[in-house]
Design a protein around this motif. Sequence first.
Motif, PDB file in Angstrom:
ATOM      1  N   TYR A  21      45.776  46.934  30.530  1.00 38.23           N
ATOM      2  CA  TYR A  21      44.456  46.559  31.055  1.00 38.23           C
ATOM      3  C   TYR A  21      44.522  45.180  31.705  1.00 38.23           C
ATOM      4  O   TYR A  21      43.973  44.952  32.786  1.00 38.23           O
ATOM      5  CB  TYR A  21      43.465  46.551  29.889  1.00 38.23           C
ATOM      6  N   ALA A  22      45.220  44.259  31.036  1.00 36.37           N
ATOM      7  CA  ALA A  22      45.338  42.894  31.554  1.00 36.37           C
ATOM      8  C   ALA A  22      46.083  42.859  32.881  1.00 36.37           C
ATOM      9  O   ALA A  22      45.627  42.247  33.851  1.00 36.37           O
ATOM     10  CB  ALA A  22      46.053  42.005  30.539  1.00 36.37           C
TER      11      ALA A  22
ATOM     12  N   LEU B 113      44.833  41.668  36.568  1.00 35.81           N
ATOM     13  CA  LEU B 113      45.473  40.555  37.275  1.00 35.81           C
ATOM     14  C   LEU B 113      45.962  40.995  38.659  1.00 35.81           C
ATOM     15  O   LEU B 113      45.800  40.274  39.639  1.00 35.81           O
ATOM     16  CB  LEU B 113      46.627  39.994  36.437  1.00 35.81           C
ATOM     17  N   ILE B 114      46.513  42.181  38.724  1.00 34.57           N
ATOM     18  CA  ILE B 114      46.944  42.699  40.032  1.00 34.57           C
ATOM     19  C   ILE B 114      45.733  42.864  40.949  1.00 34.57           C
ATOM     20  O   ILE B 114      45.751  42.487  42.124  1.00 34.57           O
ATOM     21  CB  ILE B 114      47.692  44.041  39.873  1.00 34.57           C
TER      22      ILE B 114
ATOM     23  N   ALA C 278      40.312  40.847  44.440  1.00 34.29           N
ATOM     24  CA  ALA C 278      39.141  40.143  43.911  1.00 34.29           C
ATOM     25  C   ALA C 278      39.139  38.642  44.183  1.00 34.29           C
ATOM     26  O   ALA C 278      38.086  38.006  44.096  1.00 34.29           O
ATOM     27  CB  ALA C 278      39.001  40.399  42.412  1.00 34.29           C
ATOM     28  N   ARG C 279      40.282  38.047  44.514  1.00 36.51           N
ATOM     29  CA  ARG C 279      40.275  36.601  44.769  1.00 36.51           C
ATOM     30  C   ARG C 279      39.523  36.266  46.051  1.00 36.51           C
ATOM     31  O   ARG C 279      39.152  35.113  46.266  1.00 36.51           O
ATOM     32  CB  ARG C 279      41.687  36.026  44.804  1.00 36.51           C
ATOM     33  N   PHE C 280      39.285  37.267  46.901  1.00 35.24           N
ATOM     34  CA  PHE C 280      38.521  37.026  48.124  1.00 35.24           C
ATOM     35  C   PHE C 280      37.033  37.278  47.912  1.00 35.24           C
ATOM     36  O   PHE C 280      36.238  37.116  48.834  1.00 35.24           O
ATOM     37  CB  PHE C 280      39.029  37.943  49.242  1.00 35.24           C
TER      38      PHE C 280
ATOM     39  N   GLU D 135      35.891  35.772  37.810  1.00 36.11           N
ATOM     40  CA  GLU D 135      35.603  36.393  36.514  1.00 36.11           C
ATOM     41  C   GLU D 135      36.630  37.496  36.228  1.00 36.11           C
ATOM     42  O   GLU D 135      36.967  37.744  35.069  1.00 36.11           O
ATOM     43  CB  GLU D 135      34.183  36.963  36.479  1.00 36.11           C
ATOM     44  N   VAL D 136      37.123  38.148  37.278  1.00 36.97           N
ATOM     45  CA  VAL D 136      38.144  39.187  37.100  1.00 36.97           C
ATOM     46  C   VAL D 136      39.431  38.547  36.572  1.00 36.97           C
ATOM     47  O   VAL D 136      40.096  39.106  35.680  1.00 36.97           O
ATOM     48  CB  VAL D 136      38.414  39.915  38.436  1.00 36.97           C
TER      49      VAL D 136
END
Lengths: 387, 177, 168
Positions: free
Chosen positions: B45-46, B50-51, B57-59, B65-66
């Motif tokens: 799950y982690a 992270l992937i 999600a970084r954009f 929060e992800v």
Amino acid sequence: MQEDFHYYATYCAAFLAGYTPEESREIAYSAQLVDCCSKTFIRKYKGPVTAATTQLQTELADTHTNIPGIQDITRIWASFHFLPGNLYAVLKRRPRVYMDKYRLICDVNGPLVRDTVILANKGGTEACGIAMHILADTWAHRYFAGTPSFVINDAREFFELRETENGIERIKVRFNHNPISPDSLEKNKFTNCLKQDGELSTMNLGHGRAGHLPDYSCMVYEFQPAWGDYMIILKDNPSDYYRAFCQMVYAMGFLRGEFTEFETDRYDEEKVQPYRDEIMSILKKRQLIANEDWKSFGERLTGTALEDFDLQKYGGEYMASAREEKEHTFLGRFFTAAIAQKSMVTNKIYSSGNRIAGFSVEQDPGGLKGMAKFGMTAYGQGRGGAS
Amino acid sequence: MSKTRRAFYFLTGLIMVPLGILFILEPAEGYEYVLLLLVLALLGYAVNHLIYYFLLARFKTGGIEVLFKGLIFLDAGLFALDLNDVPKAYGMLYMIGIMSLSGLIDLLQGNQARILQSGHWKYQMGYGAGKLFFGLSCLFFLDSARILTLVFGLGVLNMAVNRISIAFRKTDMVYVK
Amino acid sequence: MDTENTINSPLNIELRRVSNYLGYSGRAVIIFGLWDAAKTVIQFILDPETFLQYFDGGTEIARKLAVAFIVFIVMVLLTVGLCIRFFIGIRAISEGQGKMKSPVYLVVTGLFLIVNTAFMIMDFISVRVGHSEPDSLLISVLIEITSDFALGMILYSACRLRFLNRRA
């Protein structure tokens, strides 16, 4: 947008563009039918399911969010409700998988709007109605994409900008996720989709995270869309809806042959100007739906009564027709126009190098040539061919 | 829910049935396998989160929060990995804690489903209450390893049955057009 | 047109981004704090006999007293650690929402980070002298890093926010 704009306002716009009341009724009916023509509806009349222009909640619940499922969802919603604004948008340092979704964000006056209206020129009032629905929805649904995506369609920090005696008041919009409780403008209570951080969750399709705010003509609000990198978007619905109305009048003028070319970002304000105040008062009136006001305006405008939208109106004609004649019925022409629109948009998305809406058969040298063989695909199999 | 996902739920449920039985009959061996399953689930799950963060999600506005969610589960998974070297009592407590917390979350989600008038809210709340009951019950039997493993093993079987039933269940949703 | 102060100027966008980071980092510190407390309880409180290995000789009563004393110290440290994390987290969330600004919590965050890093270095030393296993160390370090990331994020976000606010 809702029935008030897609049916009643489109009726008014069609009449102002020069159509007769009867033609205006057909255009308005087609425009509203786009929001109702699901696979369930089509199957009831044994029509081609590839002509579906929307999906019911139950249909979405049954759609698998694997690759074919996502493609099916995207084909419908991007083609009819969230027409992409720029399929070749460029952003720095974004991976391909992100850009494929980003490029599907709906916006006004994109090249696809022009393609949609020109395509409708080949059809009758049914095709015109479909095009007007799509054009109007680009104004209401801009900034959201017709594909499930958490990183594109999520939204936060909604504030309504309300005119009060003390000037413009900035009021935080509070959402709940209870679909039973209706929205209330007085109590500032609205419903939206649950936050789901699954990227492909259907909760993240379209403007679900904004609830019905984009569909209320009176709402002026600001929010931060997920794709905006902390940008704040101001959404002025009364202004946008008015421009949508004027653009519909211009587009239908083109479809009637009044203009030789259709250009985006053009609005026939001259024809609408005498009624501007009345239209703006309808748009700005704080109400969840403006059916009565638009209907009253339309009947005074045309001098004839306008019946309410009846979903089953043309079903009997379609069912009673012989197989060879179905294409020439109202529903048959609507289905043909819908398939043509879906094929065109899928083709354009595919041509831009984006596979998210699926494979375009027009590109396939060995297979069906797009929807040209609609008759064979629709009636030969009963479920429609590839789209 | 996609067919692949349903198959995943069904298979993992099937795997958990013998694990639960093994836990009851042979606690020492069962403990190792259940702990391994827990580690794989948490780390999986982690890593997934992270992937997802670094790819997409970084954009996103508020996408951090992800990242934090992924880091918290990574922490939990790494801690579970380290449990193999410590006395089994600690490992049991950790697993009991995870089961109880998971049961509480299911209970809250079941309550949410009740508000949304989903057809499955009773089942979901019952399942969450069951997990919470098994988890908290274990705390009363910490002194008796036999009863502790029996209760925990029943908890694992409860989770297995739930996963298999999810595979055949229609997904309810709230959708606003 | 004054572009610097418009709602979507680069400055305002960066301010919103950093405020958002600060808020989420604050929440993460609180959650990590609760999680750390839970792990400590599992590892130390329930089997205080582990500490007996450090006490050779002495009477049974003396050993029990020593254990009780250590348990008490660990509980106090645990509570203090948790309170510090809550303090840091709540202040960070508050500043992220534009409600309150205080340099105190940043100083505390910095000190906390230094202490955590010191403990990490001690873990490395314990491996070198053979008191711990390398694989255990790796896991321990990774866990520390995930926990300290949120603290580092708070420091970065808060400093950046102050810098940007001075420019605005």
